[in-house]
Design an enzyme around this catalytic site. Structure first.
Site, PDB file in Angstrom:
ATOM      1  N   TYR A  61       0.827  -1.207   0.000  1.00  0.00           N
ATOM      2  CA  TYR A  61       0.000   0.000   0.000  1.00  0.00           C
ATOM      3  C   TYR A  61       0.864   1.261   0.000  1.00  0.00           C
ATOM      4  O   TYR A  61       0.626   2.205  -0.768  1.00  0.00           O
ATOM      5  CB  TYR A  61      -0.889  -0.039   1.243  1.00  0.00           C
ATOM      6  CG  TYR A  61      -1.867   1.091   1.404  1.00  0.00           C
ATOM      7  CD1 TYR A  61      -3.069   1.105   0.697  1.00  0.00           C
ATOM      8  CD2 TYR A  61      -1.620   2.123   2.295  1.00  0.00           C
ATOM      9  CE1 TYR A  61      -3.983   2.135   0.865  1.00  0.00           C
ATOM     10  CE2 TYR A  61      -2.525   3.159   2.480  1.00  0.00           C
ATOM     11  CZ  TYR A  61      -3.706   3.153   1.762  1.00  0.00           C
ATOM     12  OH  TYR A  61      -4.602   4.175   1.937  1.00  0.00           O
ATOM     13  N   LYS A  73       1.053   4.198  -2.849  1.00  0.00           N
ATOM     14  CA  LYS A  73       0.653   5.562  -2.505  1.00  0.00           C
ATOM     15  C   LYS A  73       1.783   6.565  -2.717  1.00  0.00           C
ATOM     16  O   LYS A  73       1.536   7.713  -3.101  1.00  0.00           O
ATOM     17  CB  LYS A  73       0.164   5.608  -1.061  1.00  0.00           C
ATOM     18  CG  LYS A  73      -1.154   4.880  -0.836  1.00  0.00           C
ATOM     19  CD  LYS A  73      -2.254   5.372  -1.767  1.00  0.00           C
ATOM     20  CE  LYS A  73      -3.624   4.865  -1.366  1.00  0.00           C
ATOM     21  NZ  LYS A  73      -4.681   5.309  -2.312  1.00  0.00           N
TER      22      LYS A  73
END
Length: 300
Positions: free
Chosen positions: A166, A170
């Site tokens: 993640y 990001k």
């Protein structure tokens, strides 16, 4: 106070069946935008699919007098992303605003994370944002107008235990956003990113339950809506937002250390404090500016 409106604008919002995306879609529609509500309809890990969530948001928009259409395509695929933009063109004739919000979670400590768990998160957050923006890009350039808002995260900017996949996606969106800002500048295409902190089904295991009311999605959407508006003057920026607070995130560089002689390992060691100094910090707008101190050292 003059109300900011989006009359005549067409917005595409991914991951808009729940949480932040839903709130973004409702707000833009309430202010006059025509909205394509995209959501695959799976759970937060990406499993499953259903047209229901997107259709429910569309029904809510229409009940409130707005215009919207549902799309349940998978933005992590070329076909899904292109189909989403085509839905905007077929239904409303154009696309002006792209809000990349779709995401999934496959949290694991790094030692336990599988290749599939890493790739699947990258596919939705990073590749999906690329694919949707790519499908819209030619149309935005041709009309000489566009607003793109990508969804980064504090986990990407600063790292977070158990979220290597993640966080990678990001932070990748930060570089993606800044590049779109440079390439879109002469076409009046502005791209910015947010790093939100909000209580949603994606974060309910990460944030204290006591903060659920204080970290509502309605505290994030106003920033997204402003970044998507024609009055927004800025591009290539990243903002953290949540709980009523908004702040700009800077990618900055310290003064550093340099010498004309070839560096040695010992020179690095002996000047480690200067290398790590954060006073003063400089915020560069592009790679050319960032290279300035090095070029100056090489040519002086």
């Amino acid at each position: 106070m003059t109300e900011l409106r989006y009359d005549g604008r067409v917005a595409v919002v991914t991951g808009a069946g729940h949480g932040l995306g839903r709130q973004h879609a409702l707000e833009l529609a309430a202010r006059g935008a025509k909205v394509v509500v995209n959501d695959l309809g799976g759970d937060r890990t990406g499993a499953g699919a259903s047209a229901g969530p997107a259709e429910q948001v569309v029904e809510e928009i229409r009940k409130n007098g707005g215009e919207a259409v549902a799309d349940a395509g998978n933005v992590a695929t070329t076909e899904g992303a292109q189909g989403l933009i085509q839905a905007a063109l077929d239904t409303f004739g154009k696309v002006d605003i792209v809000i990349n919000n779709a995401g999934i979670l496959r949290d694991k400590s790094f030692k336990n994370m599988s290749v599939e768990e890493f790739d699947s998160v990258i596919a939705v957050h990073l590749r999906g944002s690329f694919l949707v923006a790519s499908a819209a890009w030619a149309h935005l350039r041709e009309q000489g107008y566009g607003r793109i808002v990508n969804t980064s995260s504090p986990a990407g900017l600063f790292g977070n235990f158990g979220q290597a996949n993640y966080a990678t996606a990001k932070m990748g969106l930060v570089g993606f956003t800044k590049t779109l800002a440079h390439e879109g500048a002469k076409y009046n295409i502005k791209a910015n990113a947010i790093a939100p902190v909000a209580w949603t089904r994606m974060t309910e295991d990460l944030l204290p339950a006591d903060f659920a009311d204080k970290l509502g999605v309605d505290q994030v959407t106003p920033l997204v809506a402003y970044l998507a508006h024609e009055e927004n003057p800025d591009s290539g920026e990243v903002y953290t937002v949540g709980g009523g607070r908004i702040a700009k995130i800077f990618v900055a560089e310290g003064p550093g250390y340099g010498q004309k002689e070839t560096l040695s390992v010992e020179a690095v060691r002996d000047n480690w404090a200067a290398i790590n100094s954060a006073d003063p910090l400089t915020v560069f707008k592009n790679v050319g500016e960032q290279m300035g101190p090095l070029i100056q050292q090489l040519t002086s």
